[in-house]
Each structure stands twice: as structure tokens, then as C-alpha cells.
Design an enzyme around this catalytic site. Structure first.
Site, short mmCIF file in Angstrom:
data_model
loop_
_atom_site.label_atom_id
_atom_site.label_comp_id
_atom_site.label_asym_id
_atom_site.label_seq_id
_atom_site.Cartn_x
_atom_site.Cartn_y
_atom_site.Cartn_z
N HIS A 1 -0.18 -36.78 -9.09
CA HIS A 1 1.00 -37.31 -9.78
C HIS A 1 0.59 -38.46 -10.71
CE1 HIS A 1 4.02 -35.12 -7.50
NE2 HIS A 1 3.53 -35.56 -6.36
N HIS B 1 -3.04 -35.64 -3.41
CA HIS B 1 -1.74 -35.17 -3.90
C HIS B 1 -1.07 -36.26 -4.74
CE1 HIS B 1 2.17 -32.96 -3.42
NE2 HIS B 1 2.62 -34.17 -3.72
N GLU B 2 -1.02 -37.47 -4.20
CA GLU B 2 -0.36 -38.56 -4.92
C GLU B 2 -1.15 -38.95 -6.17
OE1 GLU B 2 2.67 -39.23 -4.22
OE2 GLU B 2 2.53 -37.96 -2.45
#
Length: 152
Positions: A76, A72-73
Site C-alpha cells: 500500500h 502487505h502494508e
């Protein structure tokens, strides 16, 4: 045997490994453990491009869930590097997150029980509940200015 990520270096190397395996791109910055995170699994900082992760998530849910949070990170991170929409509301972010099987939401960490201090006014009986202790010599009842006592 489970993977042990005890230091910042181990964490950064793990994030680099996940980035290569799942995204086919290198992670060129650093990853840090952040014990102050409470409700989130991780954070991406666009200004210096480092990642913070919640160690409680890793300890409580294991490496499989933690890897999905790393993905998820990294979504980004890689979208920001590419100049695409890297925020949760952006279509590019949602598509990449689904493609790499990252978590959209962090599972809840078991809450730590908060102990409260209970005080009551000797004059009017008003009851107060506080997380922090109150200096009984310094503070008085807010209603009648009577003396407070600690009640259990």
C-alpha cells in the site's frame, strides 16, 4: 532466536529493514503498534503515510506471518508513493503483493470470550442478555415496566 519488537522504534526499524530487503525502496515514515485493531493485521494511512500494526498477530503467529503482513502494508505504502493504484482492488496492488509474497488476508486471532450479564423481569419473565451491566434501580422491563433482577 526470535526477533523481539517491543517498542515503536524497534517496529519502525524492522519495517525499514523489510522495505529495503523486499522492495528495494526506503520506508521514510513511522510504524506504530495499535492494540485497538481486532480483525486486521495492519493499516496504511495515506494522509501522513504511517503504518499501524496489530501486536496480537505478532504475538500469536510469530515473525514469519508478521513479516508477510508488513509486506502487505508496504505494498500500500510504496504504490501510494509511486502514484499507482494502492487499494486492494487495484491490479498493481495485487501484482506487487504476489511478487513480494505478502499475505492477502490476515489469519484470525483467537477470540476473547465475552461475558454476558443476564437479566429477567420479575413480572412477565422476559429475559435480557447484555454485555454491559444494567443499573437495576434505573431501568425496567421494556415490555411491562416490571422490575429487573440479575439471573445467572
Amino acid at each position: 532466536m526470535d526477533l523481539v519488537l517491543s517498542s515503536q522504534t524497534d517496529l519502525t526499524n524492522y519495517v525499514k529493514k523489510v522495505s529495503i530487503e523486499d522492495f528495494g525502496c526506503q520506508f521514510l515514515h513511522t510504524a506504530h503498534w495499535n492494540n485497538r485493531l481486532r480483525t486486521t493485521g495492519g493499516r496504511f494511512f495515506p494522509n501522513d503515510r504511517h503504518l499501524d500494526f496489530n501486536p496480537k498477530i505478532y504475538r500469536e503467529f510469530g515473525i514469519d506471518i508478521f513479516r508477510k503482513i508488513v509486506r502487505h502494508e508496504l505494498c500500500h505504502y510504496h504504490l501510494y508513493i509511486q502514484g499507482k493504484g494502492y487499494q486492494h482492488r487495484d491490479k498493481a496492488f495485487k501484482e506487487l503483493l504476489e511478487k513480494v509474497d505478502g499475505l492477502r488476508y490476515t489469519p484470525r486471532v483467537t477470540a476473547v470470550k465475552v461475558n454476558y450479564h443476564h437479566y429477567s423481569c420479575q413480572s412477565c419473565g422476559q429475559v435480557y442478555r447484555r454485555r454491559r451491566r444494567v443499573n437495576l434501580r434505573k431501568f425496567a422491563c421494556g415490555y411491562c415496566h416490571g422490575r429487573l433482577i440479575e439471573s445467572f
